[in-house]
Design a protein around this motif. Structure first.
Motif, short mmCIF file in Angstrom:
data_model
loop_
_atom_site.label_atom_id
_atom_site.label_comp_id
_atom_site.label_asym_id
_atom_site.label_seq_id
_atom_site.Cartn_x
_atom_site.Cartn_y
_atom_site.Cartn_z
N ALA B 110 0.83 -1.22 0.00
CA ALA B 110 0.00 0.00 0.00
C ALA B 110 0.86 1.26 0.00
CB ALA B 110 -0.94 -0.01 1.21
N ALA B 111 2.02 1.20 0.65
CA ALA B 111 2.90 2.37 0.71
C ALA B 111 3.72 2.53 -0.56
CB ALA B 111 3.83 2.26 1.92
N CYS B 112 4.18 1.43 -1.14
CA CYS B 112 5.15 1.51 -2.24
C CYS B 112 4.49 1.67 -3.62
CB CYS B 112 6.05 0.29 -2.24
SG CYS B 112 7.08 0.20 -0.76
N GLU B 113 3.40 0.96 -3.84
CA GLU B 113 2.81 0.98 -5.19
C GLU B 113 2.49 2.38 -5.68
OE1 GLU B 113 0.05 -2.23 -7.27
OE2 GLU B 113 -1.12 -0.92 -5.96
N PRO B 114 1.88 3.23 -4.84
CA PRO B 114 1.53 4.56 -5.34
C PRO B 114 2.74 5.46 -5.59
CG PRO B 114 0.29 4.00 -3.35
CD PRO B 114 1.37 3.00 -3.48
N LEU B 115 3.91 5.07 -5.04
CA LEU B 115 5.10 5.90 -5.21
C LEU B 115 5.71 5.77 -6.61
CD1 LEU B 115 7.02 5.08 -1.86
CD2 LEU B 115 5.67 7.13 -2.36
N MET B 116 5.42 4.65 -7.27
CA MET B 116 6.17 4.31 -8.49
C MET B 116 5.81 5.25 -9.64
SD MET B 116 7.84 1.89 -7.09
CE MET B 116 8.84 1.38 -8.50
N THR B 120 7.53 2.28 -14.22
CA THR B 120 8.28 1.46 -13.26
C THR B 120 7.25 0.73 -12.40
OG1 THR B 120 8.41 3.16 -11.55
CG2 THR B 120 10.17 3.14 -13.20
N HIS B 121 7.68 -0.33 -11.75
CA HIS B 121 6.71 -1.24 -11.15
C HIS B 121 7.14 -1.73 -9.77
CE1 HIS B 121 5.25 -1.28 -15.27
NE2 HIS B 121 6.48 -1.62 -15.65
N PHE B 122 6.20 -1.81 -8.86
CA PHE B 122 6.47 -2.46 -7.58
C PHE B 122 5.65 -3.75 -7.50
CE2 PHE B 122 5.89 -3.57 -3.15
CZ PHE B 122 7.19 -3.45 -2.67
N VAL B 123 6.32 -4.84 -7.13
CA VAL B 123 5.64 -6.13 -6.93
C VAL B 123 6.09 -6.66 -5.58
CG1 VAL B 123 5.31 -8.47 -7.82
CG2 VAL B 123 5.70 -6.59 -9.43
N GLY B 124 5.16 -6.92 -4.68
CA GLY B 124 5.51 -7.42 -3.35
C GLY B 124 5.75 -8.92 -3.36
N GLY B 125 6.69 -9.37 -2.54
CA GLY B 125 6.96 -10.80 -2.46
C GLY B 125 7.44 -11.19 -1.07
N HIS B 126 7.34 -12.46 -0.77
CA HIS B 126 7.80 -12.96 0.54
C HIS B 126 8.13 -14.44 0.43
CE1 HIS B 126 6.86 -14.15 4.95
NE2 HIS B 126 8.14 -14.00 4.76
N PRO B 155 -4.69 -5.24 -8.21
CA PRO B 155 -5.35 -5.05 -9.53
C PRO B 155 -4.55 -4.11 -10.44
CG PRO B 155 -6.96 -4.90 -7.76
CD PRO B 155 -5.61 -4.96 -7.10
N ARG B 156 -3.66 -3.31 -9.84
CA ARG B 156 -2.89 -2.35 -10.66
C ARG B 156 -1.54 -2.90 -11.11
NH1 ARG B 156 -2.67 2.51 -6.57
NH2 ARG B 156 -1.22 3.32 -8.12
N THR B 157 -1.19 -4.10 -10.65
CA THR B 157 0.14 -4.64 -10.97
C THR B 157 0.30 -4.93 -12.47
OG1 THR B 157 0.30 -5.62 -8.78
CG2 THR B 157 1.75 -6.52 -10.48
N ASP B 158 1.42 -4.48 -13.02
CA ASP B 158 1.75 -4.75 -14.42
C ASP B 158 1.99 -6.26 -14.60
OD1 ASP B 158 2.82 -3.60 -17.12
OD2 ASP B 158 4.35 -5.04 -16.44
N VAL B 159 1.31 -6.85 -15.59
CA VAL B 159 1.36 -8.30 -15.75
C VAL B 159 2.75 -8.78 -16.17
CG1 VAL B 159 0.43 -10.23 -17.08
CG2 VAL B 159 -1.11 -8.47 -16.21
N THR B 160 3.41 -8.00 -16.99
CA THR B 160 4.76 -8.40 -17.42
C THR B 160 5.74 -8.35 -16.25
OG1 THR B 160 4.25 -7.48 -19.59
CG2 THR B 160 6.56 -7.97 -19.13
N ALA B 161 5.65 -7.30 -15.45
CA ALA B 161 6.51 -7.19 -14.27
C ALA B 161 6.24 -8.35 -13.31
CB ALA B 161 6.28 -5.85 -13.57
N LEU B 162 4.98 -8.66 -13.13
CA LEU B 162 4.60 -9.79 -12.27
C LEU B 162 5.22 -11.08 -12.78
CD1 LEU B 162 2.91 -11.05 -9.97
CD2 LEU B 162 0.98 -11.13 -11.55
N GLY B 163 5.11 -11.27 -14.11
CA GLY B 163 5.66 -12.48 -14.72
C GLY B 163 7.17 -12.59 -14.50
#
Lengths: 290, 290
Positions: B110-116, B120-126, B155-163
């Motif tokens: 929630a904090a990082c996605e709106p900053l991009m 450019t893309h933020f994708v969270g992972g763990h 819902p806003r994540t770029d599909v290519t970045a996610l891939g």
């Protein structure tokens, strides 16, 4: 074998599993026992104990097993100890000592000591050792080496009988600590019974958490598995322990619940300093027992 | 090295410790990364990372580290992730992907996605993996093999970045699970954060139990030590996690407290059947994840 170091000429082990089998192996290796007789409700287990040389012979009955024994060691479920003592008393040799390895001592000692006929003796004991395995196959001579064994004499305990029990555990490699049975029960409530209650409740709470359609336990990594290993312990054994040490278990559960509530309020308040202090104190205590 | 299997030409790893160092090692071994640049506040750690070949070079600044990187992996304390993202954004190459390994996802995403900035893309992972050790010395190429990695698109994540992020973790040997960040936080609250809260509270409760003049923890055997190992975890890290996932942690603490209270009433009532059932259900759940 020279008889010079013998502490017990004829040892009867009632229940030849991990605990009883390991004591038999340790005492034989130390050369402090003449003959070892085994008794076990599980006939196959008793046959294997004989085949492995853990016992010199297996007795068909409690009466035959304890006949002529100068020391009887009980490693049976802790709830069953008073009944077994009652059953074996008519067959005890004069001067015989009965001792046990049960993990609750207050009720056991209070029930057994008054049963003993004059000239025979009950001494309570609890080796702080074990593994998650069971049966004579799991027993080994070094289980008690370097471990503490708590022995719980009362003001009525015969000093010579007490000395014999202490020397036996020392011969098995243990450091013997004498302690009041009541104090023992509070101590094991803290370091053993409470952790088991916590682990059982934790696994049920996580499993019962129904936010996810899928089983969330399958996401657990090594940390969760290590943490909950003791929740795989025998349910019947832990039912008995919770019932036999009810007062101690309840006291420690309430004590823990108060600390847990304190931590919850630190989280709820977002108290960064308080949280770090709480975690740091815990880490320091934990690291000190590494 | 052939460039045919390359997923990321220039990878920047911010924080080259157990998590970041192990990802670097795994991706290099898999041959899916061209160049690896490391950034670390601990200069000595960064020098060692270079000496060990974990990174191809160490950058002095965040700006130099992320310049030209097509993927930036953040393995810094979870509370610091939004600030680090804010700091590195001016230096990102067009099209760059920023991802992280933090153990809380809701607040981070929630904090990082709106900053991009656009493009450019933020994708969270763990990654659900780790050991109790830290530093680049503790890193190894197979840490993530056979482990799950949770990736939390919105819902806003770029599909290519996610891939790209998914393929990276798969190249490191992980099974990737896509999950809503909120659901992720509830899941780790259950299987990781709750057990840590319980372990920290348990150690403090036992240590604080003042019935005995002597330290009762010294009587603890292997079971207690195994059970409380996670209470040796880093206090500052767990302070941050408790603060960042406060809602999830509180919910699971309350959920656990209800199960613990149920067990307490079974003990208090001496309910043998209820106790055995409670313990048996727990054992069955636990044995299923062995």
């Amino acid at each position: 074998m020279s008889m010079s170091g013998v502490i017990v000429r004829r040892l009867a082990v009632i229940g030849v599993g991990l605990i009883g089998g390991s004591l038999a192996r340790a005492l034989r290796r130390a050369g402090v026992v003449g003959e070892i007789v085994g008794v076990d409700l599980d006939r196959d287990n008793l046959v294997r104990a004989h085949e492995f040389g853990v016992v010199d012979c297996g007795a068909e009955t409690l009466a035959a097993g304890v006949a002529g024994a100068d020391l009887v060691f009980l490693s049976v479920p802790v709830c069953a100890i008073p009944a077994v003592v009652r059953d074996l008393i008519p067959h005890l040799a004069p001067g015989a000592i009965v001792t046990d390895g049960g993990s609750v001592k207050g009720e056991v000692v209070a029930a057994c000591e008054p049963l003993m006929p004059p000239g025979t003796h009950f001494v309570g004991g609890h080796p702080i050792a074990g593994t998650e395995h069971s049966g004579v196959e799991a027993s080994f001579a070094t289980l008690y080496e370097g471990k503490r064994c708590i022995v719980t004499p009362t003001p009525r305990t015969d000093v010579t009988a007490l000395g014999t029990v202490v020397r036996l555990w020392e011969a098995a490699g243990s450091e013997v600590v004498l302690m009041d049975a009541e104090k023992h029960d509070r101590l094991v409530a803290a370091i053993s019974h409470l952790p088991h209650m916590v682990a059982y409740a934790l696994v049920n709470a996580v499993e019962g958490y129904d936010r996810f359609e899928e089983g969330i336990l399958r996401y657990s990594a090594g940390g969760f598995r290590d943490f909950t290993r003791i929740a795989s312990s025998d349910p019947a054994m832990w039912r008995d322990i919770a019932l036999m040490n009810r007062e101690g278990v309840i006291e420690m559960m309430d004590h823990f619940a108060a600390y847990f509530a304190t931590l919850r309020s630190l989280v709820a308040a977002g108290d960064a300093d308080g949280l770090e202090r709480f975690f740091r104190e815990s880490k320091e205590s934990r690291d000190a027992i590494l």
